[in-house]
Scaffold this motif. Structure first.
Motif, short mmCIF file in Angstrom:
data_model
loop_
_atom_site.label_atom_id
_atom_site.label_comp_id
_atom_site.label_asym_id
_atom_site.label_seq_id
_atom_site.Cartn_x
_atom_site.Cartn_y
_atom_site.Cartn_z
N LYS A 198 0.87 -1.19 0.00
CA LYS A 198 0.00 0.00 0.00
C LYS A 198 0.90 1.23 0.00
O LYS A 198 2.01 1.19 0.52
CB LYS A 198 -0.86 0.01 1.27
CG LYS A 198 -1.85 -1.13 1.32
CD LYS A 198 -2.94 -0.85 2.33
CE LYS A 198 -4.08 -1.82 2.23
NZ LYS A 198 -3.68 -3.23 2.00
N PRO A 199 0.39 2.34 -0.56
CA PRO A 199 1.19 3.57 -0.53
C PRO A 199 1.49 3.94 0.92
O PRO A 199 0.69 3.68 1.82
CB PRO A 199 0.27 4.61 -1.16
CG PRO A 199 -0.82 3.86 -1.83
CD PRO A 199 -0.91 2.52 -1.21
N ASN A 200 2.66 4.55 1.14
CA ASN A 200 3.04 4.96 2.50
C ASN A 200 3.00 6.50 2.61
O ASN A 200 2.72 7.19 1.61
CB ASN A 200 4.41 4.35 2.85
CG ASN A 200 5.54 4.94 2.01
OD1 ASN A 200 5.72 6.15 1.97
ND2 ASN A 200 6.29 4.08 1.33
N PRO A 201 3.26 7.04 3.79
CA PRO A 201 3.16 8.50 3.96
C PRO A 201 4.05 9.29 2.99
O PRO A 201 3.73 10.45 2.66
CB PRO A 201 3.59 8.72 5.42
CG PRO A 201 3.21 7.43 6.10
CD PRO A 201 3.48 6.35 5.09
N GLY A 202 5.14 8.70 2.51
CA GLY A 202 5.99 9.39 1.54
C GLY A 202 5.26 9.60 0.22
O GLY A 202 5.25 10.69 -0.35
N HIS A 203 4.60 8.53 -0.28
CA HIS A 203 3.81 8.66 -1.51
C HIS A 203 2.70 9.70 -1.31
O HIS A 203 2.45 10.54 -2.18
CB HIS A 203 3.13 7.32 -1.87
CG HIS A 203 4.06 6.20 -2.21
ND1 HIS A 203 4.29 5.16 -1.35
CD2 HIS A 203 4.81 5.95 -3.30
CE1 HIS A 203 5.13 4.31 -1.92
NE2 HIS A 203 5.46 4.76 -3.09
N ARG A 204 2.05 9.62 -0.14
CA ARG A 204 0.89 10.51 0.08
C ARG A 204 1.32 11.98 0.19
O ARG A 204 0.62 12.88 -0.26
CB ARG A 204 0.11 10.06 1.32
CG ARG A 204 -0.64 8.73 1.08
CD ARG A 204 -1.72 8.51 2.11
NE ARG A 204 -1.17 8.23 3.42
CZ ARG A 204 -0.80 7.01 3.84
NH1 ARG A 204 -0.96 5.95 3.05
NH2 ARG A 204 -0.30 6.84 5.04
N ALA A 205 2.51 12.20 0.76
CA ALA A 205 3.00 13.58 0.88
C ALA A 205 3.19 14.20 -0.51
O ALA A 205 2.94 15.39 -0.72
CB ALA A 205 4.30 13.61 1.66
N LEU A 206 3.61 13.38 -1.47
CA LEU A 206 3.82 13.91 -2.83
C LEU A 206 2.49 14.26 -3.49
O LEU A 206 2.43 15.15 -4.34
CB LEU A 206 4.63 12.93 -3.68
CG LEU A 206 6.07 12.71 -3.22
CD1 LEU A 206 6.79 11.73 -4.14
CD2 LEU A 206 6.85 14.03 -3.16
N VAL A 207 1.42 13.55 -3.12
CA VAL A 207 0.09 13.91 -3.64
C VAL A 207 -0.29 15.30 -3.13
O VAL A 207 -0.79 16.15 -3.89
CB VAL A 207 -0.98 12.88 -3.19
CG1 VAL A 207 -2.35 13.24 -3.75
CG2 VAL A 207 -0.59 11.47 -3.60
N GLU A 208 -0.01 15.55 -1.86
CA GLU A 208 -0.33 16.88 -1.29
C GLU A 208 0.53 17.96 -1.89
O GLU A 208 0.08 19.07 -2.16
CB GLU A 208 -0.12 16.86 0.23
CG GLU A 208 -1.16 16.07 0.97
CD GLU A 208 -1.00 16.26 2.47
OE1 GLU A 208 -0.96 17.43 2.92
OE2 GLU A 208 -0.90 15.24 3.16
N LEU A 209 1.81 17.63 -2.13
CA LEU A 209 2.74 18.63 -2.68
C LEU A 209 2.25 19.12 -4.05
O LEU A 209 2.37 20.30 -4.39
CB LEU A 209 4.15 18.03 -2.77
CG LEU A 209 5.26 18.95 -3.26
CD1 LEU A 209 5.41 20.17 -2.34
CD2 LEU A 209 6.60 18.20 -3.34
N GLU A 210 1.69 18.18 -4.81
CA GLU A 210 1.19 18.51 -6.16
C GLU A 210 0.22 19.69 -6.13
O GLU A 210 0.19 20.50 -7.05
CB GLU A 210 0.52 17.26 -6.75
CG GLU A 210 0.04 17.40 -8.16
CD GLU A 210 -0.27 16.05 -8.83
OE1 GLU A 210 -0.08 14.99 -8.21
OE2 GLU A 210 -0.70 16.09 -9.99
#
Ligand code: APR
Length: 258
Positions: A82-94
């Motif tokens: 599953k995606p981890n907080p690192g992947h999710r942070a990049l979604v927010e950065l976008e």
């Protein structure tokens, strides 16, 4: 609550004023999702195999059963991951910058699973399959006789994962878009890559030459480390969420005029 890491002076201002942020990710960003990297120690069953010897067109021809088994093992890890907080942070950065480009060397689809849009996949996607002979993408095939590999339903050629093997060219459209972003971005974040596999390894160097600020997120030093402006030597799943949260707060203060 876990304390936030201290960021190097100037980094937050650099990010807050960037018009275009490009991100290049490698296997390290998915390590915290349980997918082993390539150049850190391989674990378990496959410890004795060198990925560079399995991920080649030569290996597929010489020993398709071994190559298929290795990719099946890797697919089984990806299916569970599953995606981890690192992947999710990049979604927010976008959402925080006017122009954002996410370039990945990973074939696991975890950026898309996290919600990232327009991901540039330089090395393909392990969950897709195509024919090594006619090139068509294939979704279903007859189960092969025991010990054999599946054949293409169209031409009976050898099926293979739709990834870029060592020695093969990268998909040209993806590479062009990645080069374009490297040359035009203001900031490039380089996350979880050993920065040794070309041509991806050259993207941060092109960004540097074009005048961008380059930020490396990696607990280990790489050949790129001496060249970058900022280094965050911590796991991506820890440092990226903290960085994005701090950036959000900085942007909110700037918008509030404080
Ligand atoms: N956070 C950030 N970085 C990490 C983490 C983490 N939690 N864990 C490990 N790393 C770093 C390692 O220190 C290493 O520098 O991730 C990097 C992984 O390097 P590689 O295994 O070489 O992976 P990558 O750079 O993506 O490899 C490039 O090589 O085998 C091919 O096609 C494959 O796309 C792959 C390419």
């Amino acid at each position: 609550m876990e304390s936030r890491p201290a960021f190097p002076p100037g980094l937050l201002d650099t990010l807050a004023t960037a018009r275009h942020i490009a991100v290049l990710t490698g296997a390290g960003i998915s390590a915290e999702s349980g997918i082993p990297t390539f150049r850190d120690a391989q674990t378990g069953l496959w410890a004795q195999y060198d990925p560079q010897e399995l991920a080649t067109p030569w290996a597929l021809r010489q020993n398709p059963g071994l190559v298929w088994s290795w990719y099946e093992w890797r697919r089984s890890l990806v299916r569970k991951a599953k995606p981890n907080p690192g992947h999710r942070a990049l979604v927010e950065l976008e959402d925080l910058v006017p122009h954002f480009t996410l370039i990945t060397q990973n074939v696991d689809g975890l950026h898309q699973a996290a919600g990232s849009r327009h991901v540039i996949e330089l090395h393909g996607n392990i969950m897709r399959t195509r024919c090594a002979d006619c090139g068509r993408q294939v979704k279903t095939w007859e189960p092969p006789p025991k010990g054999q590999v599946p054949a293409c339903p169209h031409c009976h050629g050898v099926l293979r994962p739709d990834v870029v093997f060592f020695g093969e060219p990268l998909p040209s459209e993806a590479l062009e878009k990645a080069l374009e972003a490297a040359i035009h971005c203001d900031v490039m974040l380089v996350v979880g890559t050993s920065a040794v596999v070309e041509p991806a390894a050259s993207l941060p160097r092109y960004a540097l030459q074009a005048g961008a600020s380059v930020v490396e997120v990696n607990p280990q030093e790489t050949p790129l480390s001496p060249l970058v402006h900022y280094r965050l030597a911590q796991p991506a799943g820890h440092v990226l969420p903290a960085l994005v949260q701090t950036l959000k707060e900085r942007l909110a203060r700037l918008q509030g005029g404080r």
